[in-house]
Design an enzyme around this catalytic site. Structure first.
Site, PDB file in Angstrom:
ATOM      1  N   ASP A 100      33.048  64.540  19.642  1.00  0.00           N
ATOM      2  CA  ASP A 100      34.472  64.672  19.985  1.00  0.00           C
ATOM      3  C   ASP A 100      35.121  65.554  18.931  1.00  0.00           C
ATOM      4  OD1 ASP A 100      36.495  62.786  21.936  1.00  0.00           O
ATOM      5  OD2 ASP A 100      37.467  63.891  20.315  1.00  0.00           O
ATOM      6  N   SER A 101      36.133  66.319  19.344  1.00  0.00           N
ATOM      7  CA  SER A 101      36.770  67.230  18.387  1.00  0.00           C
ATOM      8  C   SER A 101      37.835  66.529  17.543  1.00  0.00           C
ATOM      9  CB  SER A 101      37.399  68.408  19.137  1.00  0.00           C
ATOM     10  OG  SER A 101      38.285  67.915  20.116  1.00  0.00           O
TER      11      SER A 101
ATOM     12  N   PHE B  78      32.682  64.216  24.526  1.00  0.00           N
ATOM     13  CA  PHE B  78      34.078  63.801  24.658  1.00  0.00           C
ATOM     14  C   PHE B  78      34.121  62.272  24.544  1.00  0.00           C
ATOM     15  CE2 PHE B  78      33.224  67.511  27.338  1.00  0.00           C
ATOM     16  CZ  PHE B  78      34.106  68.455  26.836  1.00  0.00           C
TER      17      PHE B  78
ATOM     18  N   ARG C 242      31.404  52.970  32.527  1.00  0.00           N
ATOM     19  CA  ARG C 242      30.649  52.783  31.277  1.00  0.00           C
ATOM     20  C   ARG C 242      29.533  51.784  31.490  1.00  0.00           C
ATOM     21  NH1 ARG C 242      36.397  52.203  28.383  1.00  0.00           N
ATOM     22  NH2 ARG C 242      36.686  54.384  27.807  1.00  0.00           N
TER      23      ARG C 242
ATOM     24  N   CYS D 264      38.807  64.194  35.548  1.00  0.00           N
ATOM     25  CA  CYS D 264      40.013  63.376  35.746  1.00  0.00           C
ATOM     26  C   CYS D 264      41.165  64.266  36.203  1.00  0.00           C
ATOM     27  CB  CYS D 264      40.365  62.607  34.477  1.00  0.00           C
ATOM     28  SG  CYS D 264      40.648  63.643  33.045  1.00  0.00           S
TER      29      CYS D 264
HETATM   30  N1  SAH Z   1      34.840  59.312  27.208  1.00  0.00           N
HETATM   31  C1  SAH Z   1      35.998  58.782  26.538  1.00  0.00           C
HETATM   32  C2  SAH Z   1      37.297  59.401  26.982  1.00  0.00           C
HETATM   33  C3  SAH Z   1      37.346  60.890  26.835  1.00  0.00           C
HETATM   34  S1  SAH Z   1      38.945  61.535  26.745  1.00  0.00           S
HETATM   35  C4  SAH Z   1      36.036  57.274  26.702  1.00  0.00           C
HETATM   36  O1  SAH Z   1      35.180  56.713  27.377  1.00  0.00           O
HETATM   37  O2  SAH Z   1      36.933  56.654  26.137  1.00  0.00           O
HETATM   38  C5  SAH Z   1      38.662  63.174  26.295  1.00  0.00           C
HETATM   39  C6  SAH Z   1      38.249  63.374  24.846  1.00  0.00           C
HETATM   40  O3  SAH Z   1      37.887  64.729  24.711  1.00  0.00           O
HETATM   41  C7  SAH Z   1      39.310  63.136  23.805  1.00  0.00           C
HETATM   42  O4  SAH Z   1      38.850  62.182  22.881  1.00  0.00           O
HETATM   43  C8  SAH Z   1      39.510  64.487  23.088  1.00  0.00           C
HETATM   44  O5  SAH Z   1      39.671  64.368  21.694  1.00  0.00           O
HETATM   45  C9  SAH Z   1      38.215  65.165  23.401  1.00  0.00           C
HETATM   46  N2  SAH Z   1      38.220  66.626  23.457  1.00  0.00           N
HETATM   47  C10 SAH Z   1      39.084  67.428  24.098  1.00  0.00           C
HETATM   48  N3  SAH Z   1      38.678  68.710  24.031  1.00  0.00           N
HETATM   49  C11 SAH Z   1      37.522  68.712  23.325  1.00  0.00           C
HETATM   50  C12 SAH Z   1      36.599  69.723  22.942  1.00  0.00           C
HETATM   51  N4  SAH Z   1      36.794  70.999  23.258  1.00  0.00           N
HETATM   52  N5  SAH Z   1      35.505  69.356  22.248  1.00  0.00           N
HETATM   53  C13 SAH Z   1      35.306  68.071  21.903  1.00  0.00           C
HETATM   54  N6  SAH Z   1      36.128  67.070  22.273  1.00  0.00           N
HETATM   55  C14 SAH Z   1      37.227  67.388  22.971  1.00  0.00           C
END
Ligand code: SAH
Length: 394
Positions: A248-249, A226, A210, A338
């Site tokens: 985010d979903s 995400f 980050r 990941c």
């Molecule tokens: N970038 C974040 C961590 C991401 S974890 C950080 O720095 O903290 C993955 C995320 O993807 C989760 O919050 C989950 O809710 C979201 N997610 C999973 N599938 C998704 C989709 N199809 N569309 C949008 N968000 C999604």
């Protein structure tokens, strides 16, 4: 102690200190161990190899703990491993950061134990029967070493079902955390929900990435896909991004992200959080002809195992193709995986394929990995799961 003899030749990986013995490697079990018992593993020649946790439900029949025969797996042994892991993270606790991983399973010789520090609370995941059995000792050692306000169990992972133990989610010790507790990372404050947030409540494995990404964000428009509770979003805003769009979903993720914008007193008009499916949203942006200077793609694990690799590769490719299409020329794509099953070389190939499909010429300018509180034992390459590329579109 029950002894488990391996088939001839199967001692090799154990001698190389790989911590997993698969069920197919067992020749003979001398006795009837319960799941989670510590057993002694020997070679076909009856030479001592290691001690480990036995489990007849799992593909990994023995999770190895200790390769020195003279050691006993008792309270002192756990104290040594736990205190060593905690001491090695001591320098990460600063005025700017109090959220990080204290114990990382096999990497810290405690297979199936994950402990995260979140300010005064600990979030624990117990993913093996051996650790489950040692839970009282482990909790009392954590209390002694860290004096937390409370310890919360977030072991509701599917990994537990592979070990034949049921999901748990609850207070293990001390005070229950409030619905939202505040933690700091890179000088930014986050509200996290230990009981209901994803995984253990926060993704502390992206801390360094980050900050690295944010160093490119000054004056730029950023799309954080995400976004969860806003890790990349908030770091980019802190470094003076012009505007950040987060997608985010999950409703809880978006709500938490909005709280975090307020908590850090960032200008609300610079931050636009959208609750939507990322693929859908990226297509919508493409239709609108919208462009960004920086796109972050940090999806959940697409490949839970090697067998899911092909399908995952296609999903990563499609996602990255869409991300690349939204970039201005000279723009940056920060893309992550990941999935342990996708190694960095495979990931580079997938991104190359995505770039080709998007009709973009790209350069890799940085490689991302997991931070030092998620160390990788060289004898256990499976522990290396987080990787990413910073790619410039020409
Ligand atoms: N970038 C974040 C961590 C991401 S974890 C950080 O720095 O903290 C993955 C995320 O993807 C989760 O919050 C989950 O809710 C979201 N997610 C999973 N599938 C998704 C989709 N199809 N569309 C949008 N968000 C999604």
């Amino acid at each position: 102690m029950v002894e488990i003899k391996l088939k001839r030749g199967k001692e090799k990986a154990v001698l190389q200190r790989h911590p997993w013995v698969f069920s197919g490697a067992l020749e003979k079990i001398k006795g009837s161990p319960e799941n989670g018992d510590v057993v002694k593993v020997t070679s076909a020649n009856n030479d001592f190899l290691a001690y480990g946790y036995y489990n007849n439900q799992s593909r990994v029949a023995v999770r190895l703990l200790e390769w020195d025969e003279s050691q006993q797996i008792d309270e002192n042994w756990y104290a040594q491993k736990i205190n060593q892991a905690i001491a090695s993270r001591g320098h990460l606790n600063t005025k700017d950061t109090n959220a990080y991983r204290l114990i990382f399973s096999e990497a810290d010789f405690l297979p199936g134990l994950i402990v995260d520090q979140y300010a005064d609370f600990l979030s624990v995941q117990i993913l093996s029967t051996g650790i489950e059995k040692a839970k009282p000792i482990i909790i009392s050692l954590l209390v002694k070493a860290l004096q937390p306000k409370g310890i919360f169990d977030r072991s509701d992972a599917t990994a537990r079902t592979h070990e034949g133990i049921t999901a748990e989610n609850g207070l293990l010790w001390g005070e229950a955390p409030a619905a939202f507790i505040a933690v700091k990372e890179n000088g930014i404050t986050y509200h996290i929900n230990i009981a209901e947030g994803q995984k253990s409540g926060f993704y502390c494995d992206q801390r360094d990435n980050r900050r690295l990404l944010a160093s490119y964000a000054k004056g730029k428009t950023v799309l954080d896909c995400f976004s969860y509770s806003g890790g990349f979003t908030l770091n980019a805003l802190a470094e003076g991004a012009k505007a950040v769009t987060s997608v985010d979903s999950s409703a809880l993720a978006i709500e938490t992200l909005k709280q975090n914008i307020t908590l850090n007193k960032f200008e609300k008009k610079k931050a636009n959080a959208i609750q939507s499916d990322v693929n859908k949203q990226l297509r919508a942006f493409k239709e609108e002809g919208k462009k960004f200077d920086i796109v972050v793609l940090d999806p959940p694990k697409y490949a839970p195992s090697r067998s899911a690799l092909d399908r995952a590769a296609r999903a990563y490719k499609d996602l990255n193709r869409l991300g690349l299409l939204l970039l201005e020329s000279g723009g940056l794509l920060a893309t992550f995986s990941c999935s342990g099953a996708v190694d960095i070389e495979t990931f580079k190939q997938i991104i190359a394929w995505a770039a080709l499909d998007a009709g973009k010429e790209v350069q890799v300018i940085k490689q991302f990995s997991q931070p030092e509180d998620h160390p990788v034992r060289l004898s256990f390459p499976e522990g290396e799961y987080l990787k990413g590329l910073l790619v410039r579109v020409l």
